[in-house]
Motif scaffolding. Structure first.
Motif, short mmCIF file in Angstrom:
data_model
loop_
_atom_site.label_atom_id
_atom_site.label_comp_id
_atom_site.label_asym_id
_atom_site.label_seq_id
_atom_site.Cartn_x
_atom_site.Cartn_y
_atom_site.Cartn_z
N HIS A 64 35.98 22.94 4.35
CA HIS A 64 36.07 24.02 3.37
C HIS A 64 37.47 23.98 2.78
O HIS A 64 38.45 24.31 3.45
CB HIS A 64 35.80 25.36 4.06
CG HIS A 64 35.63 26.49 3.10
ND1 HIS A 64 35.21 27.75 3.51
CD2 HIS A 64 35.82 26.60 1.76
CE1 HIS A 64 35.16 28.56 2.47
NE2 HIS A 64 35.53 27.88 1.40
N ARG A 82 41.48 34.62 13.77
CA ARG A 82 41.33 34.07 12.43
C ARG A 82 40.07 33.22 12.33
O ARG A 82 39.32 33.29 11.35
CB ARG A 82 42.56 33.24 12.05
CG ARG A 82 43.77 34.04 11.63
CD ARG A 82 44.82 33.20 10.94
NE ARG A 82 45.40 32.21 11.84
CZ ARG A 82 46.45 32.43 12.62
NH1 ARG A 82 47.03 33.62 12.62
NH2 ARG A 82 46.93 31.48 13.39
N LEU A 83 39.83 32.40 13.33
CA LEU A 83 38.65 31.53 13.31
C LEU A 83 37.37 32.34 13.53
O LEU A 83 36.33 32.03 12.94
CB LEU A 83 38.79 30.43 14.35
CG LEU A 83 39.87 29.39 14.03
CD1 LEU A 83 40.05 28.43 15.20
CD2 LEU A 83 39.52 28.61 12.77
N TYR A 86 36.64 33.90 10.22
CA TYR A 86 36.12 32.90 9.29
C TYR A 86 34.63 32.67 9.56
O TYR A 86 33.81 32.62 8.63
CB TYR A 86 36.89 31.60 9.41
CG TYR A 86 36.29 30.50 8.55
CD1 TYR A 86 36.62 30.39 7.21
CD2 TYR A 86 35.34 29.61 9.07
CE1 TYR A 86 36.05 29.43 6.40
CE2 TYR A 86 34.76 28.65 8.27
CZ TYR A 86 35.11 28.56 6.94
OH TYR A 86 34.51 27.61 6.14
N VAL A 130 39.62 24.72 6.26
CA VAL A 130 38.95 24.76 7.56
C VAL A 130 38.06 23.53 7.68
O VAL A 130 37.39 23.14 6.72
CB VAL A 130 38.10 26.04 7.70
CG1 VAL A 130 37.33 26.04 9.03
CG2 VAL A 130 38.98 27.28 7.60
N LEU A 174 38.37 30.73 -0.51
CA LEU A 174 39.09 30.60 0.76
C LEU A 174 40.60 30.61 0.52
O LEU A 174 41.12 29.83 -0.26
CB LEU A 174 38.71 29.28 1.45
CG LEU A 174 39.36 29.03 2.81
CD1 LEU A 174 38.87 30.04 3.84
CD2 LEU A 174 39.10 27.61 3.29
N LEU A 182 41.66 25.14 11.92
CA LEU A 182 42.56 25.14 10.77
C LEU A 182 43.41 23.88 10.84
O LEU A 182 43.68 23.36 11.93
CB LEU A 182 43.45 26.38 10.78
CG LEU A 182 42.72 27.73 10.80
CD1 LEU A 182 43.71 28.87 10.97
CD2 LEU A 182 41.92 27.92 9.53
N LEU A 232 42.90 30.45 3.20
CA LEU A 232 43.60 29.95 4.38
C LEU A 232 44.29 28.63 4.03
O LEU A 232 43.64 27.69 3.57
CB LEU A 232 42.62 29.74 5.53
CG LEU A 232 42.00 31.01 6.13
CD1 LEU A 232 40.94 30.64 7.15
CD2 LEU A 232 43.07 31.88 6.78
N GLU A 285 32.24 35.24 8.25
CA GLU A 285 32.04 35.25 6.80
C GLU A 285 31.29 34.01 6.30
O GLU A 285 30.45 34.12 5.40
CB GLU A 285 33.38 35.34 6.08
CG GLU A 285 33.24 35.39 4.56
CD GLU A 285 34.58 35.59 3.85
OE1 GLU A 285 34.57 35.67 2.60
OE2 GLU A 285 35.62 35.65 4.54
N TRP A 286 31.57 32.85 6.89
CA TRP A 286 31.09 31.60 6.31
C TRP A 286 30.08 30.83 7.15
O TRP A 286 29.46 29.88 6.66
CB TRP A 286 32.28 30.68 6.03
CG TRP A 286 33.20 31.22 4.98
CD1 TRP A 286 34.38 31.88 5.19
CD2 TRP A 286 33.02 31.17 3.57
NE1 TRP A 286 34.94 32.24 4.00
CE2 TRP A 286 34.13 31.82 2.97
CE3 TRP A 286 32.03 30.64 2.73
CZ2 TRP A 286 34.27 31.94 1.59
CZ3 TRP A 286 32.18 30.76 1.36
CH2 TRP A 286 33.29 31.41 0.81
#
Length: 367
Positions: free
Chosen positions: A236, A284-285, A288, A248, A242, A261, A244, A291-292
């Motif tokens: 991604h 954070r992961l 993520y 990712v 995104l 990441l 970040l 959401e994805w």
């Protein structure tokens, strides 16, 4: 003429060099600081991405050189290490257009998909804005690869010594002397230094122009979903939806779907690092995935840590000065090229040319 070659480091890079050097008839000894299958460096675990899609064509060419060598390694070792599942890149359309163009010029297939088409084919994956599917991609089993390389090198006569740390390398006459932590002095025609985050130590004083190496502790996670081995690898790209840095990456493995990441972990000393997972990185992961990655719903991530050793421009160092060949700064995206980089190291040991992109002392912008 057969050479006596000492390889310092038995991770992916050192093992790849040992395999290709022994295949050419050289007398090879691998000196590895840690035990078999250790997790102290950058080559352990069950999964790494293999892909051809790069914005820089020279990396696509290098991956194409590696592909038949992966299959040769499997044949020689009797281990299946590379599984092609296909890959999905998604994110800003302009990024994907660049990747598609490089693949097309290399004569390799790639198909543009809408987010809806991605969701229909892989319900666990949500795509951002636009997507590119390319079938010549998948996963490499990291632990099995290192074992296969050392086994294949051993079958061709290489000696692999674990528990031996190189403390010094000296040029002596037309060759080199390697000193170990037990004060053993080993003499060889050539030395390959492939010790990851420890490279500045053995390389100091015997080569010039080694760029600064940044050693960080990265923290990917595995989501233990039952269909993990059916997932494509995916990247991604940042931008579009995104924010970040670095984006990712993800792929299936026997341990679940791994996501991480790219190169955002803290700088560490490889000899003195706390491998306790960072709760903020884990959060954070997890956010993520919520959401994805709808396919992760209801599963808890299992964190792990590993070392990244990178140069300022994120290109590798693979070059020779005198009897010393250095392979360094190879973290982040080098695993897929392993056998081809071993072949390049063997070329250098024999006095052949390297690639300017990977040269010691090169002048290159920081990415």
């Amino acid at each position: 003429m057969a050479l006596d070659v000492l390889v310092a480091g038995g991770g992916l890079m050192g093992a790849s060099a040992a395999w290709r050097l022994s295949a050419r008839g050289h007398r090879v000894t691998v000196l590895e600081r840690f035990g078999p299958g250790h997790d102290r460096g950058s080559s352990h675990g069950t999964s790494r991405i293999f892909r051809l899609a790069y914005a820089e064509p020279s990396y696509t060419e290098l991956a194409l050189r590696a592909l038949p060598l992966w299959r040769q390694l499997e044949e020689e070792s009797g281990r299946a290490v590379l599984t092609l599942t296909g890959a999905v890149d998604h994110g800003p359309p302009e990024v994907l257009e660049r990747l598609a163009g490089v693949l097309a010029r290399a004569g390799r297939p790639g198909r543009r998909l809408s987010p809806g088409e991605v969701a229909e084919r892989w319900p666990g994956l949500r795509a951002d804005t636009a997507a590119l599917y390319h079938p010549d991609a998948g996963r490499v089993h990291a632990d099995d690869t290192v074992a296969a390389l050392l086994d294949a090198a051993g079958r061709r006569g290489a000696e692999v010594r674990h528990g031996v740390r190189v403390t010094e390398i000296r040029r002596t006459g037309g060759g080199a002397t390697v000193v170990t932590d037990t004060d053993e002095a080993l003499v060889a025609d050539a030395v390959v230094v492939a010790v990851g985050g420890w490279a500045p130590g053995p390389a100091a004083g015997v080569v010039n122009g080694l760029p600064p190496l940044r050693v960080t502790q990265e923290q990917p996670v595995h989501f233990p979903v039952p269909d993990a081995l059916e997932w494509p690898s995916f990247i991604h790209h940042p931008g579009a939806g995104l924010r970040l840095p670095g984006g990712v990456y993800g792929l299936g493995s026997v341990d679940g779907v791994k996501i991480g990441l790219h190169g955002v972990g803290p700088v560490v000393d490889p000899d003195h690092r706390d491998r306790t997972p960072d709760p903020a990185a884990l959060d954070r992961l997890r956010a993520y995935a919520e959401e994805w990655l709808p396919g992760m719903a209801g599963t808890g991530p299992e964190p792990l840590t590993c070392l990244y050793t990178t140069t300022p421009d994120e290109d590798f160092v693979i070059d020779r000065q005198g009897p010393v060949t250095v392979l360094a700064g190879c973290s982040g995206h080098a695993f897929k090229f392993g056998p081809a980089l071993g072949e390049l190291a063997a070329d250098l040991v024999e006095g052949g040319p390297g690639l300017p992109r990977f040269a010691l002392g090169r002048t290159a912008p920081t990415r």
